[in-house]
Design an enzyme around this catalytic site. Structure first.
Site, PDB file in Angstrom:
ATOM      1  N   PHE A 123       0.746  -1.283   0.026  1.00  0.00           N
ATOM      2  CA  PHE A 123       0.082  -0.118  -0.119  1.00  0.00           C
ATOM      3  C   PHE A 123       0.807   1.341   0.113  1.00  0.00           C
ATOM      4  O   PHE A 123       1.816   1.389   1.037  1.00  0.00           O
ATOM      5  CB  PHE A 123      -0.944  -0.089   1.315  1.00  0.00           C
ATOM      6  CG  PHE A 123      -1.841   1.172   1.407  1.00  0.00           C
ATOM      7  CD1 PHE A 123      -2.682   1.484   0.726  1.00  0.00           C
ATOM      8  CD2 PHE A 123      -1.442   2.004   2.580  1.00  0.00           C
ATOM      9  CE1 PHE A 123      -3.597   2.448   1.019  1.00  0.00           C
ATOM     10  CE2 PHE A 123      -2.428   3.151   2.868  1.00  0.00           C
ATOM     11  CZ  PHE A 123      -3.338   3.285   2.056  1.00  0.00           C
ATOM     12  N   GLU A 127       4.786   9.591   1.127  1.00  0.00           N
ATOM     13  CA  GLU A 127       5.779  10.095   0.239  1.00  0.00           C
ATOM     14  C   GLU A 127       6.899  10.865   0.793  1.00  0.00           C
ATOM     15  O   GLU A 127       6.748  11.167   2.168  1.00  0.00           O
ATOM     16  CB  GLU A 127       4.906  10.962  -0.883  1.00  0.00           C
ATOM     17  CG  GLU A 127       3.977  10.285  -1.498  1.00  0.00           C
ATOM     18  CD  GLU A 127       3.366  11.153  -2.822  1.00  0.00           C
ATOM     19  OE1 GLU A 127       3.857  12.276  -2.851  1.00  0.00           O
ATOM     20  OE2 GLU A 127       2.548  10.697  -3.374  1.00  0.00           O
ATOM     21  N   ALA A 130       5.076  13.596   2.136  1.00  0.00           N
ATOM     22  CA  ALA A 130       3.858  13.536   2.633  1.00  0.00           C
ATOM     23  C   ALA A 130       3.733  12.421   3.545  1.00  0.00           C
ATOM     24  O   ALA A 130       3.741  11.058   3.000  1.00  0.00           O
ATOM     25  CB  ALA A 130       2.831  13.053   1.383  1.00  0.00           C
ATOM     26  N   GLN A 355      14.694  -4.547  30.791  1.00  0.00           N
ATOM     27  CA  GLN A 355      15.217  -3.974  32.294  1.00  0.00           C
ATOM     28  C   GLN A 355      15.399  -5.290  33.119  1.00  0.00           C
ATOM     29  O   GLN A 355      16.270  -5.495  33.627  1.00  0.00           O
ATOM     30  CB  GLN A 355      14.264  -3.056  32.745  1.00  0.00           C
ATOM     31  CG  GLN A 355      14.850  -2.344  34.055  1.00  0.00           C
ATOM     32  CD  GLN A 355      16.157  -1.202  33.620  1.00  0.00           C
ATOM     33  OE1 GLN A 355      16.155  -1.097  32.479  1.00  0.00           O
ATOM     34  NE2 GLN A 355      16.731  -0.996  34.781  1.00  0.00           N
ATOM     35  N   ILE A 356      14.339  -6.126  33.121  1.00  0.00           N
ATOM     36  CA  ILE A 356      14.363  -7.336  33.906  1.00  0.00           C
ATOM     37  C   ILE A 356      15.249  -8.454  33.479  1.00  0.00           C
ATOM     38  O   ILE A 356      15.958  -9.177  34.356  1.00  0.00           O
ATOM     39  CB  ILE A 356      12.921  -7.937  33.818  1.00  0.00           C
ATOM     40  CG1 ILE A 356      11.982  -7.273  34.555  1.00  0.00           C
ATOM     41  CG2 ILE A 356      12.945  -9.305  34.512  1.00  0.00           C
ATOM     42  CD1 ILE A 356      10.504  -7.638  34.557  1.00  0.00           C
ATOM     43  N   GLY A 358      18.231  -7.409  32.784  1.00  0.00           N
ATOM     44  CA  GLY A 358      19.484  -6.743  32.802  1.00  0.00           C
ATOM     45  C   GLY A 358      20.568  -6.533  31.539  1.00  0.00           C
ATOM     46  O   GLY A 358      20.189  -6.311  30.627  1.00  0.00           O
ATOM     47  N   GLU A 382       1.399   3.590  10.434  1.00  0.00           N
ATOM     48  CA  GLU A 382      -0.114   3.879  10.128  1.00  0.00           C
ATOM     49  C   GLU A 382      -0.647   5.024  11.044  1.00  0.00           C
ATOM     50  O   GLU A 382      -1.840   5.128  11.639  1.00  0.00           O
ATOM     51  CB  GLU A 382      -0.828   2.595  10.420  1.00  0.00           C
ATOM     52  CG  GLU A 382      -0.286   1.718   9.428  1.00  0.00           C
ATOM     53  CD  GLU A 382      -0.860   0.103   9.078  1.00  0.00           C
ATOM     54  OE1 GLU A 382      -2.109   0.599   9.338  1.00  0.00           O
ATOM     55  OE2 GLU A 382      -0.409  -0.564   8.858  1.00  0.00           O
TER      56      GLU A 382
HETATM   57  C1  LIG Z   1       8.797   0.424   8.826  1.00  0.00           C
HETATM   58  C2  LIG Z   1       8.031   1.356   8.218  1.00  0.00           C
HETATM   59  C3  LIG Z   1       6.906   0.797   7.572  1.00  0.00           C
HETATM   60  C4  LIG Z   1       6.229   1.659   6.953  1.00  0.00           C
HETATM   61  N1  LIG Z   1       5.127   1.024   5.866  1.00  0.00           N
HETATM   62  C5  LIG Z   1       4.183   1.845   5.119  1.00  0.00           C
HETATM   63  C6  LIG Z   1       3.437   1.443   4.362  1.00  0.00           C
HETATM   64  O1  LIG Z   1       3.376   0.081   4.153  1.00  0.00           O
HETATM   65  N2  LIG Z   1       2.632   2.235   3.506  1.00  0.00           N
HETATM   66  C7  LIG Z   1       2.755   3.597   3.631  1.00  0.00           C
HETATM   67  O2  LIG Z   1       2.021   4.322   2.885  1.00  0.00           O
HETATM   68  N3  LIG Z   1       3.592   3.997   4.614  1.00  0.00           N
HETATM   69  C8  LIG Z   1       4.065   3.296   5.559  1.00  0.00           C
HETATM   70  N4  LIG Z   1       5.163   3.734   6.439  1.00  0.00           N
HETATM   71  C9  LIG Z   1       5.211   5.229   6.609  1.00  0.00           C
HETATM   72  C10 LIG Z   1       4.430   5.735   7.976  1.00  0.00           C
HETATM   73  O3  LIG Z   1       3.278   5.686   7.937  1.00  0.00           O
HETATM   74  C11 LIG Z   1       5.045   7.169   8.176  1.00  0.00           C
HETATM   75  O4  LIG Z   1       6.414   7.187   8.665  1.00  0.00           O
HETATM   76  C12 LIG Z   1       4.191   7.853   9.607  1.00  0.00           C
HETATM   77  O5  LIG Z   1       3.031   7.886   9.051  1.00  0.00           O
HETATM   78  C13 LIG Z   1       4.793   9.188   9.880  1.00  0.00           C
HETATM   79  O6  LIG Z   1       5.124   9.776   8.550  1.00  0.00           O
HETATM   80  P1  LIG Z   1       6.742  10.557   8.387  1.00  0.00           P
HETATM   81  O7  LIG Z   1       7.658   9.467   8.621  1.00  0.00           O
HETATM   82  O8  LIG Z   1       6.819  11.247   7.293  1.00  0.00           O
HETATM   83  O9  LIG Z   1       6.717  11.702   9.912  1.00  0.00           O
HETATM   84  P2  LIG Z   1       6.319  13.102   9.638  1.00  0.00           P
HETATM   85  O10 LIG Z   1       4.756  13.144   9.498  1.00  0.00           O
HETATM   86  O11 LIG Z   1       7.268  13.972   9.285  1.00  0.00           O
HETATM   87  O12 LIG Z   1       6.274  13.383  11.265  1.00  0.00           O
HETATM   88  C14 LIG Z   1       7.317  13.761  12.166  1.00  0.00           C
HETATM   89  C15 LIG Z   1       6.926  14.077  13.503  1.00  0.00           C
HETATM   90  O13 LIG Z   1       6.049  15.264  13.645  1.00  0.00           O
HETATM   91  C16 LIG Z   1       4.798  14.938  14.122  1.00  0.00           C
HETATM   92  N5  LIG Z   1       3.585  15.591  13.425  1.00  0.00           N
HETATM   93  C17 LIG Z   1       3.433  15.644  12.113  1.00  0.00           C
HETATM   94  N6  LIG Z   1       2.358  16.124  12.105  1.00  0.00           N
HETATM   95  C18 LIG Z   1       1.663  16.470  13.261  1.00  0.00           C
HETATM   96  C19 LIG Z   1       0.577  17.117  13.662  1.00  0.00           C
HETATM   97  N7  LIG Z   1      -0.390  17.555  12.542  1.00  0.00           N
HETATM   98  N8  LIG Z   1       0.429  17.481  14.984  1.00  0.00           N
HETATM   99  C20 LIG Z   1       1.304  16.732  15.919  1.00  0.00           C
HETATM  100  N9  LIG Z   1       2.461  16.251  15.560  1.00  0.00           N
HETATM  101  C21 LIG Z   1       2.630  15.830  13.996  1.00  0.00           C
HETATM  102  C22 LIG Z   1       4.696  13.229  14.001  1.00  0.00           C
HETATM  103  O14 LIG Z   1       3.849  12.735  14.971  1.00  0.00           O
HETATM  104  C23 LIG Z   1       6.315  12.840  14.373  1.00  0.00           C
HETATM  105  O15 LIG Z   1       6.466  12.980  15.646  1.00  0.00           O
HETATM  106  C24 LIG Z   1       6.123   2.911   7.092  1.00  0.00           C
HETATM  107  C25 LIG Z   1       6.921   3.424   8.032  1.00  0.00           C
HETATM  108  C26 LIG Z   1       7.851   2.920   8.583  1.00  0.00           C
HETATM  109  C27 LIG Z   1       8.718   3.302   9.362  1.00  0.00           C
END
Ligand SMILES: Cc1cc2nc3c(=O)[nH]c(=O)nc-3n(C[C@H](O)[C@H](O)[C@H](O)COP(=O)(O)OP(=O)(O)OC[C@H]3O[C@@H](n4cnc5c(N)ncnc54)[C@H](O)[C@@H]3O)c2cc1C
Length: 400
Positions: A123, A127, A130, A355-356, A358, A382
């Site tokens: 899925f 980006e 995004a 932690q448990i 050690g 997600e």
């Molecule tokens: C191992 C892995 C597997 C993944 N698999 C998929 C997949 O199969 N398909 C897919 O489409 N995506 C996938 N992702 C992407 C994942 O969903 C995103 O990494 C996630 O949604 C966060 O987006 P970002 O990494 O761009 O972080 P950002 O959106 O840049 O966020 C950075 C920080 O800002 C905070 N932040 C951003 N906006 C706000 C807001 N409005 N209010 C408060 N805090 C905010 C966030 O909480 C975070 O702490 C995957 C990610 C990983 C690490």
């Protein structure tokens, strides 16, 4: 109110637990350390019907419902998080939107192959620019005669480079009618910055389509046996009928998909927490210090008590959200709560389990070290914990 699992759900738990203990647990450490995708296990899971548990038998699924699927996710993740996330992305992120929003022809073409595990699904929502702001999609799809031409890039896509089928979001050219779907889940992020969400559509792209190519697989902190890839679309042409639903429905479809996906990640977190708890419990009985097992110390007992309590609370939230989905009612808030709580409870449980143990817990030889790294994804993927709180706050404030 009945908290008991049905006979079928109990049977599925037993079947998946037996399989996970016999086939998955013995290779979990090796899978993490070699960073090799566990193809053999995924094939076996396909044969057992685990790759299509919640989908109707008519489409090659097991027709077992969301609670059974959550139980399976929990049991698999209890043994190995990498296989858990592979199943989660395949089932709730890739197969679900095709089954839920696809035409009869699309469902017949894709769901049976995905449900049997013959094909792997991915899925593509995220980006480079995004992530949390999924409405900020820059990938574009333009209709040219009988084909959509897709240009853009997706990042962090689970199963991306091995997927036979990718469901992805892209901006479609205006003018666009407002979304035609009426889903309560679509209200979750309504009004967030990121414009253009009404111009987003979902598409199905098959492996091997000219112009579609996977980029690099990411090197991750944990879940090392799972694949997380970049995907590139360069003048990628797909048939006009490969759109899911109507133009402009894609963002609402993605939000609805994420609702179910959050139950998945909640169940994955629950399984990891349960696995870490069991290992810590056993270790605390074996490890002797000051002439007695460390489980005799109140500090250790309290950690175990907190872990057991929070795991049970997470289980209730996850199963309830799954039950609501099976009832066909809105479960946006409950899925966000289940994912938020279970993932943060898993983080605390894995911290305490290590932690448990050690100093031994810090060593790669011990499984809690792997689980500690694997669970870290659950508060991010997600929708981060911050985004879950935003979804829940909007629901409780009635700002829909
Ligand atoms: C191992 C892995 C597997 C993944 N698999 C998929 C997949 O199969 N398909 C897919 O489409 N995506 C996938 N992702 C992407 C994942 O969903 C995103 O990494 C996630 O949604 C966060 O987006 P970002 O990494 O761009 O972080 P950002 O959106 O840049 O966020 C950075 C920080 O800002 C905070 N932040 C951003 N906006 C706000 C807001 N409005 N209010 C408060 N805090 C905010 C966030 O909480 C975070 O702490 C995957 C990610 C990983 C690490």
């Amino acid at each position: 109110m009945d908290f008991a699992l049905t006979e079928e759900q109990q049977m599925i738990r037993k079947m998946v637990r037996d399989f996970a203990e016999k086939e998955i647990a013995p290779i979990a450490q090796e899978t993490d350390q070699s960073e090799q995708f566990p193809w053999e296990i995924i094939r076996q899971m396909g044969k057992l019907g685990l790759m299509g548990l919640p989908f109707p038998e008519d489409y090659g699924g097991a027709g077992a419902g969301t609670i059974s699927y959550a139980i399976a996710m929990e049991e698999i993740s209890r043994a190995c998080g990498s296989i858990g996330i592979t199943l989660a992305a395949h089932t709730s992120l890739a197969t679900f939107p095709i089954h839920h929003f696809g035409s009869e022809e699309q469902k017949r073409r894709y769901v049976p192959k995905l449900a049997s595990g013959e094909w792997i699904g991915a899925f593509g929502l995220t980006e480079p620019d995004a992530g949390s702001d999924a409405g900020g999609t820059k990938t574009q799809a333009v209709l040219d005669g009988d084909e959509w031409v897709i240009n853009g890039q997706k990042r962090f896509i689970t199963n991306g480079s091995i997927a036979d089928v990718v469901v992805l979001t892209a901006l479609t050219a205006p003018p666009l009618s407002p979304p035609t779907l009426r889903l309560c889940s679509g209200q979750a992020l309504g009004g967030m910055k990121g414009g253009g969400t009404r111009g987003i559509s979902s598409f199905i792209v098959e492996k091997g389509t000219p112009g579609f190519r996977p980029g690099r697989d990411e090197e991750k902190m944990g879940l090392k046996g799972s694949i997380t890839s970049e995907l590139f679309f360069e003048d990628c042409r797909i048939p006009k009928e490969n759109i899911l639903g109507n133009p402009g429905d894609g963002f609402k479809q993605a939000l609805a998909t994420l609702d179910g996906g959050r139950i998945s990640i909640g169940a994955m977190a629950l399984g990891l927490a349960q696995g870490a708890f069991e290992r810590a419990l056993a270790y605390s009985k074996e490890r002797q210090q000051f002439g007695q097992p460390i489980c005799n110390f109140q500090a250790v007992q309290w950690m175990l008590a907190d872990m057991a309590t929070e795991i049970e609370a997470a289980r209730l939230l996850v199963y309830r959200a799954a039950w609501l989905e099976d009832q066909g009612v809105c479960f946006t808030k409950e899925a966000a709560m289940a994912k938020l709580y279970a993932s943060e409870a898993a983080e605390r449980a894995c911290f305490k389990a290590l932690q448990i143990h050690g100093g031994y817990g810090y060593m790669r030889e011990y499984e809690v070290e792997r689980m500690y790294r694997d669970q870290r994804l659950c508060t991010i993927g997600e929708g981060t914990s911050e985004i879950q709180r935003l979804v829940i706050a909007r629901q409780v404030l009635g700002k829909l």
